[in-house]
Motif scaffolding. Sequence first.
Motif, PDB file in Angstrom:
ATOM      1  N   TRP B 137       0.816  -1.224   0.000  1.00  0.00           N
ATOM      2  CA  TRP B 137       0.000   0.000   0.000  1.00  0.00           C
ATOM      3  C   TRP B 137       0.846   1.268   0.000  1.00  0.00           C
ATOM      4  CZ3 TRP B 137       0.494   3.249   4.258  1.00  0.00           C
ATOM      5  CH2 TRP B 137       1.121   2.683   5.387  1.00  0.00           C
ATOM      6  N   VAL B 138       2.053   1.151   0.554  1.00  0.00           N
ATOM      7  CA  VAL B 138       2.922   2.339   0.638  1.00  0.00           C
ATOM      8  C   VAL B 138       3.264   2.852  -0.768  1.00  0.00           C
ATOM      9  CG1 VAL B 138       5.165   3.204   1.430  1.00  0.00           C
ATOM     10  CG2 VAL B 138       3.847   1.664   2.885  1.00  0.00           C
ATOM     11  N   CYS B 157      -1.499  -5.737  10.523  1.00  0.00           N
ATOM     12  CA  CYS B 157      -1.619  -6.715   9.431  1.00  0.00           C
ATOM     13  C   CYS B 157      -2.915  -6.557   8.647  1.00  0.00           C
ATOM     14  CB  CYS B 157      -1.538  -8.139   9.984  1.00  0.00           C
ATOM     15  SG  CYS B 157      -0.036  -8.438  10.924  1.00  0.00           S
ATOM     16  N   THR B 158      -4.009  -6.288   9.327  1.00  0.00           N
ATOM     17  CA  THR B 158      -5.301  -6.263   8.632  1.00  0.00           C
ATOM     18  C   THR B 158      -5.406  -5.051   7.718  1.00  0.00           C
ATOM     19  OG1 THR B 158      -6.253  -7.400  10.528  1.00  0.00           O
ATOM     20  CG2 THR B 158      -7.792  -6.478   8.943  1.00  0.00           C
ATOM     21  N   ALA B 159      -5.018  -3.896   8.222  1.00  0.00           N
ATOM     22  CA  ALA B 159      -5.050  -2.713   7.361  1.00  0.00           C
ATOM     23  C   ALA B 159      -4.058  -2.895   6.211  1.00  0.00           C
ATOM     24  CB  ALA B 159      -4.720  -1.457   8.159  1.00  0.00           C
ATOM     25  N   GLY B 160      -2.880  -3.407   6.517  1.00  0.00           N
ATOM     26  CA  GLY B 160      -1.847  -3.549   5.493  1.00  0.00           C
ATOM     27  C   GLY B 160      -2.224  -4.543   4.411  1.00  0.00           C
ATOM     28  N   ALA B 167      -5.173   1.826   5.473  1.00  0.00           N
ATOM     29  CA  ALA B 167      -3.766   2.157   5.750  1.00  0.00           C
ATOM     30  C   ALA B 167      -3.355   3.399   4.966  1.00  0.00           C
ATOM     31  CB  ALA B 167      -2.875   0.972   5.394  1.00  0.00           C
ATOM     32  N   LYS B 168      -3.770   3.440   3.696  1.00  0.00           N
ATOM     33  CA  LYS B 168      -3.424   4.606   2.868  1.00  0.00           C
ATOM     34  C   LYS B 168      -4.104   5.864   3.403  1.00  0.00           C
ATOM     35  CE  LYS B 168      -4.293   2.380  -1.129  1.00  0.00           C
ATOM     36  NZ  LYS B 168      -4.665   2.291  -2.533  1.00  0.00           N
ATOM     37  N   ALA B 169      -5.370   5.712   3.785  1.00  0.00           N
ATOM     38  CA  ALA B 169      -6.110   6.869   4.314  1.00  0.00           C
ATOM     39  C   ALA B 169      -5.427   7.405   5.573  1.00  0.00           C
ATOM     40  CB  ALA B 169      -7.547   6.476   4.612  1.00  0.00           C
TER      41      ALA B 169
END
Lengths: 468, 387
Positions: B137-138, B157-160, B167-169
């Motif tokens: 996502w990065v 882990c879940t957001a990633g 994660a981006k938000a």
Amino acid sequence: MNTKVVSELVKIVGEEYVSTRVDVLLTYSETASMAKDPVTPGAVARPGSAEEVSQILQLCNKNKILVTPRSGGSSLQGEAIPKPDGLVVDLLRIKGITLHKELRSVTVGSGITFGELDKFLNQHDLWVPVAPESALICSVAGNVAVNGAGPGSSAYGCIAEMVLGVEVVLPNGEIIQTGSEANPNAPGPFLRYAFGPDLTGLFIGSLGSLGIITKVSLKTYKRMHQFHYETYGFDTAEQSEKFLIEVKNNDVLPMFASVYEGPVLNFFMDMVGEEYGIPEHEWPHRTVSMTIGRLREDRMKSDAKKAKEICEQLGGHVIGISELPQGEWEGRFWTFVRTCYIHGWHWRTLYHHQTPTNSHRSVEEITAAMDEHGFLGHTAGFLSGHSTMNMYPHFYFDPLDKEEDHMIRAAHDELAITLYKTGAVPFKLAEYWKGRMEGMEDYMKLLSAIKETLDPNGILNPGVLGGI
Amino acid sequence: MTEIDLDDLMENLAQCRRCGICRDAVYEDMGFDGICPVWKNTAGFETSFMRGKLMIAIALLEGRLEKTSDNTEALYACSLCGNCTEICAAEFDPKESLELVRAVLSDIPNEVRDTLAERILTTNNPYVTDKKGKRDWVAELGFEPPTKADTLYYFGCTAGMKLPETAKAAARLLKAAGIEFAVLEDEPCCGSVMIRTGRLQDAEENAKKVLESIQESGAKTVLVSCAGCLKTLRKDYPEKFNLSMPKIVHFVEYFLELVKSGKIKLKPLGKNVKITYHDPCHMGRELGIYEEPRDLLKAIPGVELVEMETNRRAAMCCGAGGGLRSYDPELSKKIAADRVREAEETGAEIIANACPFCEQNLESGAKLIDSSIRVADIVDLIVDLIE
């Protein structure tokens, strides 16, 4: 349990709702009855209707399987402890609440708790004013089967007084409706004492040994919102007892009136006083903690004034600590459970009734037994009807200390005899009264005859009702 | 690691005197409308709720019940939501006791538990057997956060891996607010699920690795967007493993302060947008964070916050926690569907939450019942609203 019987059970309630798993059976081997030894059943079934209960009982009759009905599993006197290799019928799946507004009544399925019912009725500004201290756990039907009492009973009596009729499955599988609803053309539950003798009453307090209650119809009342909370102090037990009688004689409406001995109240306050914001106080020899309730404010105020007058006429004094009765009443669905479990002890109970004027005899005998045997515990009581005190002694024990456990069992047995001799009347004929009620042999014979007539094979919760 | 005192545990378990209030208490005055989501969404035998689970635990520990995988099933069929602890009248924490029982009985085989632990220990995540993808996502951010800074975004882990948009938000939100932050190159899993399912020793080793990574980043403040990571890093690491952690802050706590101080201002989300908030168990009952997320939602112009019937300390669980989503995914989703139904009853368009793990399960629940309600992380809701 016989695999053929299990297969038949599966056909009746579905595979999902029958279990013979060892872990499941273990969890049905006990209830909240701390003083009873566990007994592992052979199977558990969770029927979803009276018809399924009926088929189960027919099957069990045919195969001579002993059946233990159970709902919340919160009973304290061994009412729902199964029989070895027997069948537990868990009734919590039978739901449903039907309000009969014009009849001032409500009908609930055997899986409905008091908490659920109260929430439902509250939407209509109604209530069933009597609820046991286990209101969030036990089902209404289960409580009717053990004839419970609790807050609200001081004005309205035990739960039996609220019941208009029951739907009950007899041991042979027949489904019977009692009360006005026995007439299929009747508009619903509005009259209990209909069609001759009180058949409804036969099943109330029968501890699930004469039939399995699958529906209960109860009276509803407009919900009260006017309450007065007060504590009254007395120097003698007799004064406090007389106070309760005069309160009732003068038509003051005590929703909940408890009588506490000074040391017992101090013990309770040590446990929960701070948690409930009750100010420290040097409690007198006897304290009556009373919640007066009325629909109308003027009547509530008038009752409060009269109660004060009665108290002072008897030589007592108004203590002025309202937090105690207020906490008892407002938190009645949880507070008493908290008080029962906060201290960490396991306990035996010996529920019984006395008249208010005789209630000190229970206190005396229980205190003497505690001194003699050297165990901890307490007793207190609350007004629970026309002229009745519900006494709820707790005898503490450590389940890991076998010697203490043995001693408490012996003391408990002794006390059952002693209290009976003082005039105590058990409204739940728990097993421990068996053989300890001298002079009631003919009564018990009649009860046995009723049991044999309804349940000739003796399959339904045998032994639980005073040994019958 | 603080050793589990078995005598102490047995004493705690003996506090359960089987009253059964942990089953389905409906108590309007205290906001409870049922207690155990597992009881409600299964066949409902006694094994399904805490009273029965503790009876089984005691029997296993006392040797009265054979230590087999079958006999421990009930111990794992629990999301450890802690609703039972909230209503329990006795002086102990049933949920915490069950968690400890799982640890004491960790020698009894349990494939799900062990698979999760092995993945975390070898690949830094519980989801897949390699490390790929957790930081993908990065690359989609449009900027590259450093790996060292005073503030670390520990994305979890879940957001990633499952909800990279969140994660981006979160990262964009930080940038928009002018916060300089780092993201680890190879972020280890917080190990929450290892703690919950009883792999305590491995969880401790993992925790040390997490702390080391954080220390290497130079972070003085660690921001998390996951309630599970929050509880694990803020509470479990110090209490269970005696680790001294830097400041661990959840995004909603952090951004509420920025909004309150006027450092950021939020634009309207729309007009009269009805939102209800789901309390993650790890954030609510575990850490008492009830008002911050609500205050942040209320600070968004155009939002009308409506409450579900059960909320705050009495909130029903989404069904994901305690390892339940891995142990019994179908049950977990049924529980989530129940929660979605509760949200629908409020008339809300959006179920806001502050935990990607809850979000993931609520989305599964919504799908199960064809609900059109939108499940959204608060971070996702406010990312485009910063003026």
